[in-house]
Design a protein around this motif. Structure first.
Motif, PDB file in Angstrom:
ATOM      1  N   GLU A 209       0.802  -1.226   0.000  1.00  0.00           N
ATOM      2  CA  GLU A 209       0.000   0.000   0.000  1.00  0.00           C
ATOM      3  C   GLU A 209       0.830   1.270   0.000  1.00  0.00           C
ATOM      4  OE1 GLU A 209      -3.034   0.065  -0.532  1.00  0.00           O
ATOM      5  OE2 GLU A 209      -3.756  -1.945  -0.069  1.00  0.00           O
ATOM      6  N   GLY A 210       2.113   1.187   0.307  1.00  0.00           N
ATOM      7  CA  GLY A 210       2.911   2.407   0.347  1.00  0.00           C
ATOM      8  C   GLY A 210       4.093   2.289   1.296  1.00  0.00           C
ATOM      9  N   LEU A 211       4.413   3.415   1.952  1.00  0.00           N
ATOM     10  CA  LEU A 211       5.601   3.486   2.796  1.00  0.00           C
ATOM     11  C   LEU A 211       5.222   3.697   4.261  1.00  0.00           C
ATOM     12  CD1 LEU A 211       7.771   5.883   0.570  1.00  0.00           C
ATOM     13  CD2 LEU A 211       7.841   3.388   0.633  1.00  0.00           C
ATOM     14  N   ILE A 212       6.042   3.165   5.158  1.00  0.00           N
ATOM     15  CA  ILE A 212       5.871   3.391   6.589  1.00  0.00           C
ATOM     16  C   ILE A 212       7.261   3.474   7.219  1.00  0.00           C
ATOM     17  CG2 ILE A 212       5.672   0.920   7.090  1.00  0.00           C
ATOM     18  CD1 ILE A 212       3.822   3.751   8.942  1.00  0.00           C
ATOM     19  N   GLN A 213       7.413   4.371   8.165  1.00  0.00           N
ATOM     20  CA  GLN A 213       8.692   4.538   8.835  1.00  0.00           C
ATOM     21  C   GLN A 213       8.769   3.620  10.054  1.00  0.00           C
ATOM     22  OE1 GLN A 213      10.996   8.410   9.326  1.00  0.00           O
ATOM     23  NE2 GLN A 213      10.042   8.255  11.348  1.00  0.00           N
ATOM     24  N   ILE A 214       9.926   2.978  10.218  1.00  0.00           N
ATOM     25  CA  ILE A 214      10.172   2.091  11.349  1.00  0.00           C
ATOM     26  C   ILE A 214      11.289   2.698  12.199  1.00  0.00           C
ATOM     27  CG2 ILE A 214      10.671  -0.271  12.070  1.00  0.00           C
ATOM     28  CD1 ILE A 214       8.237  -0.009  10.194  1.00  0.00           C
ATOM     29  N   TYR A 215      11.045   2.783  13.505  1.00  0.00           N
ATOM     30  CA  TYR A 215      12.061   3.288  14.441  1.00  0.00           C
ATOM     31  C   TYR A 215      12.703   2.100  15.154  1.00  0.00           C
ATOM     32  CZ  TYR A 215      14.131   5.656  18.477  1.00  0.00           C
ATOM     33  OH  TYR A 215      14.995   6.103  19.437  1.00  0.00           O
ATOM     34  N   ILE A 216      14.017   2.035  15.089  1.00  0.00           N
ATOM     35  CA  ILE A 216      14.770   0.937  15.691  1.00  0.00           C
ATOM     36  C   ILE A 216      15.616   1.487  16.836  1.00  0.00           C
ATOM     37  CG2 ILE A 216      16.345  -0.991  15.261  1.00  0.00           C
ATOM     38  CD1 ILE A 216      13.961  -1.096  13.440  1.00  0.00           C
ATOM     39  N   SER A 217      15.396   0.998  18.039  1.00  0.00           N
ATOM     40  CA  SER A 217      16.219   1.381  19.193  1.00  0.00           C
ATOM     41  C   SER A 217      16.935   0.140  19.717  1.00  0.00           C
ATOM     42  CB  SER A 217      15.356   1.980  20.308  1.00  0.00           C
ATOM     43  OG  SER A 217      16.129   2.167  21.479  1.00  0.00           O
ATOM     44  N   ARG A 218      18.229   0.220  19.853  1.00  0.00           N
ATOM     45  CA  ARG A 218      18.996  -0.925  20.315  1.00  0.00           C
ATOM     46  C   ARG A 218      18.501  -1.419  21.666  1.00  0.00           C
ATOM     47  NH1 ARG A 218      25.214   0.047  21.475  1.00  0.00           N
ATOM     48  NH2 ARG A 218      24.288   1.110  23.255  1.00  0.00           N
ATOM     49  N   ASN A 219      18.110  -0.509  22.524  1.00  0.00           N
ATOM     50  CA  ASN A 219      17.730  -0.879  23.888  1.00  0.00           C
ATOM     51  C   ASN A 219      16.308  -1.433  23.983  1.00  0.00           C
ATOM     52  OD1 ASN A 219      20.215   0.046  24.818  1.00  0.00           O
ATOM     53  ND2 ASN A 219      19.456   2.153  24.971  1.00  0.00           N
TER      54      ASN A 219
ATOM     55  N   TYR B  77       7.306   1.728  16.286  1.00  0.00           N
ATOM     56  CA  TYR B  77       8.409   1.506  17.224  1.00  0.00           C
ATOM     57  C   TYR B  77       8.643  -0.002  17.263  1.00  0.00           C
ATOM     58  CZ  TYR B  77      11.333   2.845  21.215  1.00  0.00           C
ATOM     59  OH  TYR B  77      12.395   3.108  22.059  1.00  0.00           O
ATOM     60  N   ALA B  78       9.759  -0.446  16.660  1.00  0.00           N
ATOM     61  CA  ALA B  78       9.992  -1.873  16.482  1.00  0.00           C
ATOM     62  C   ALA B  78      10.383  -2.547  17.789  1.00  0.00           C
ATOM     63  CB  ALA B  78      11.072  -2.099  15.438  1.00  0.00           C
ATOM     64  N   LYS B  79       9.691  -3.630  18.117  1.00  0.00           N
ATOM     65  CA  LYS B  79      10.064  -4.480  19.252  1.00  0.00           C
ATOM     66  C   LYS B  79      10.755  -5.754  18.762  1.00  0.00           C
ATOM     67  CE  LYS B  79       9.031  -4.061  23.043  1.00  0.00           C
ATOM     68  NZ  LYS B  79       9.783  -3.498  24.172  1.00  0.00           N
ATOM     69  N   GLN B  80      10.486  -6.122  17.507  1.00  0.00           N
ATOM     70  CA  GLN B  80      11.106  -7.326  16.957  1.00  0.00           C
ATOM     71  C   GLN B  80      11.216  -7.193  15.446  1.00  0.00           C
ATOM     72  OE1 GLN B  80       9.457 -11.058  18.337  1.00  0.00           O
ATOM     73  NE2 GLN B  80      10.106 -12.134  16.502  1.00  0.00           N
ATOM     74  N   ILE B  81      12.354  -7.631  14.905  1.00  0.00           N
ATOM     75  CA  ILE B  81      12.582  -7.654  13.460  1.00  0.00           C
ATOM     76  C   ILE B  81      12.812  -9.099  13.033  1.00  0.00           C
ATOM     77  CG2 ILE B  81      13.998  -6.849  11.536  1.00  0.00           C
ATOM     78  CD1 ILE B  81      14.898  -4.526  13.226  1.00  0.00           C
TER      79      ILE B  81
END
Length: 499
Positions: free
Chosen positions: A78-88, A128-132
């Motif tokens: 459907e398009g684009l979405i931004q994913i935020y990755i935090s190491r912690n 806000y990514a919790k798992q990839i």
């Protein structure tokens, strides 16, 4: 050029080496288990609620790696979405994060993200990514399409031959071309729904045919080992559909994939799609009205109106569309009245007005060349060219009022033939006579000649009801409604030269 290919090859080797590393840290680069998706970029944008948990998947098209936090731009259907990755905040230890995310993920990889929604300081909806999860490793560098602040695109994947050869990459990175092909699907769906609402029956006819009938074209030839005989890929399905009307099916249609072993240019591909529709107890006047309504239905569904803008031209589909006879069109665009001239006189005029012809062309072919070279490209607004000479129409009824003419029309829009229709010839003796005359007129070599389909003639002897038929060039119709000038742009897999 060699340096560019060298760099791409080096990148390919680097990504292959990453596969080994992924397996060493127990990450499968090509998992098989189901990955359940709960949302997509469009739904997230339309129904945003802070802290909503989502599971999405798509292809990485941009990565901004920083220290302890990074951003991914993910592209789904459907398009684009931004994913935020935090190491912690990832469910991985720092070592895996630094290795897996920062070193082993690349542009083009397909990943799954589990996380929750939030907005950045710039009010940008993000996950806000919790798992990839890596779902498929991409082993080649994607074209890096960039757009500046003014909206200008550069470094795009725009070399036509490569785009057409690698359609899957074209769909990944060129949204405009993806939209064209999705519009193709929509238009075919609109037509199918419209005809089904009329109680028309969608049918299937043979692609392998013993005789290449229903049109004049050089066929592709194949051989059936068990039957020990030659077959031809169909150049038309017309004769089969008429036989279904003989059998009592009164409204039939087919989206027919046809094959013609001829030239390739911006309007012709060796395999192409034709919509053929046949309706009993109607004539070509009725079919003109239906054609107007069908075009209006398509235009309204695509553009919410009855006007299509093509370049600087406004194409209106408001009834009634313009009608002009074949000979009136020739006179208008050439200045000559050709309606009563003999073959030699027409040949002389061809030379006067610089129409390219062959010495062995007959009267019908000469008239066809004049129309194609001098008239067709100048007809922009939707126009029905009606009442063609019998010499050009071996499958059409003789005109009920006009001697020497047939009940036939062609629809021309923006200089291109979009559809061809007849009141269908249903007299078996006249049809056999016309077939024989046409073979003689075209004087083709034995291996190319138009063979007489005696099975079709036999079916007519059982009685074909008065009827009308039409063939729509679906690829050309889609070119019109998507503003494309090259047929390859509206085909998922066009025919192209070998590498």
């Amino acid at each position: 050029m060699g340096m560019i290919h060298g760099r791409l090859y080096d990148q390919h080797l680097i990504r292959i080496n990453k596969l080994k590393t992924l397996k060493e840290i127990n990450i499968n680069p090509y998992p098989s288990e189901e990955y359940t998706i709960t949302s997509n970029s469009k739904e997230i944008s339309n129904n945003y609620k802070t802290n909503t948990h989502v599971i999405i998947a798509g292809r990485i098209i941009r990565i901004r790696r920083m220290g302890q936090a990074s951003f991914i731009e993910l592209k789904d259907k459907e398009g684009l979405i931004q994913i935020y990755i935090s190491r912690n905040n990832l469910n991985y230890d720092n070592k895996v994060y630094n290795l897996f995310f920062k070193q082993l993920l690349d542009l083009g990889d397909i990943i799954g993200i589990k996380g929750y929604l939030f907005k950045t300081k710039n009010n940008h909806i993000s996950v806000y990514a919790k798992q990839i999860n890596l779902l498929s490793k991409c082993l080649h560098t994607l074209p890096n399409v960039k757009t500046d602040k003014s909206g200008h695109t550069f470094d795009s994947f725009d070399k036509n031959e490569k785009r057409h050869r690698m359609k899957y990459v074209d769909l990944m990175v060129n949204e405009e071309m993806k939209h064209v092909l999705l519009t193709r699907i929509q238009i075919i769906t609109f037509i199918r729904h419209y005809l089904n609402q009329m109680n028309c029956l969608e049918v299937e006819t043979p692609i392998l045919q013993p005789i290449p009938g229903g049109a004049i074209a050089r066929p592709f030839i194949t051989y059936h080992n068990t039957l020990k005989r030659t077959f031809y890929l169909r150049i038309s399905n017309e004769l089969y559909l008429k036989q279904l009307l003989v059998g009592g099916l009164e409204k039939v249609y087919e989206f027919s994939r046809n094959f013609r072993n001829e030239g390739i240019d911006k309007q012709h591909n060796p395999e192409f799609t034709i919509l053929e529709l046949y309706v009993a107890y109607k004539d070509y006047y009725w079919m003109m009205t239906l054609t107007e309504k069908l075009l209006q239905h398509i235009c309204w569904n695509i553009y919410q109106g009855l006007t299509l803008k093509v370049g600087q031209q406004d194409i209106h589909f408001i009834s009634p569309l313009k009608q002009i006879t074949f000979f009136e069109a020739l006179k208008h665009y050439t200045g000559f009245d050709l309606s009563h001239l003999l073959e030699n006189e027409i040949r002389t005029i061809c030379n006067e007005i610089n129409v390219q012809i062959d010495n062995n062309m007959n009267k019908g072919q000469l008239l066809d060349q004049i129309f194609s070279q001098k008239c067709e490209q100048q007809i922009i607004k939707p126009t029905f060219i009606i009442d063609f000479p019998l010499e050009m129409s071996p499958l059409a009824q003789k005109h009920r009022f006009k001697n020497g003419l047939s009940e036939r029309f062609e629809l021309i829009i923006n200089g291109v033939e979009i559809a061809n229709s007849y009141s269908e010839l249903n007299d078996p003796r006249d049809q056999l006579k016309r077939f024989k005359q046409h073979m003689k007129l075209y004087n083709q070599r034995e291996d190319e000649k138009m063979l007489i389909d005696h099975d079709f003639i036999l079916s007519l002897e059982y009685g074909l009801p008065p009827c009308t038929g039409i063939g729509f060039g679906i690829d050309r119709l889609i070119m019109l409604f998507t503003h494309q000038r090259n047929i390859k742009e509206v085909l998922f897999f066009p025919t192209i030269k070998s590498v």
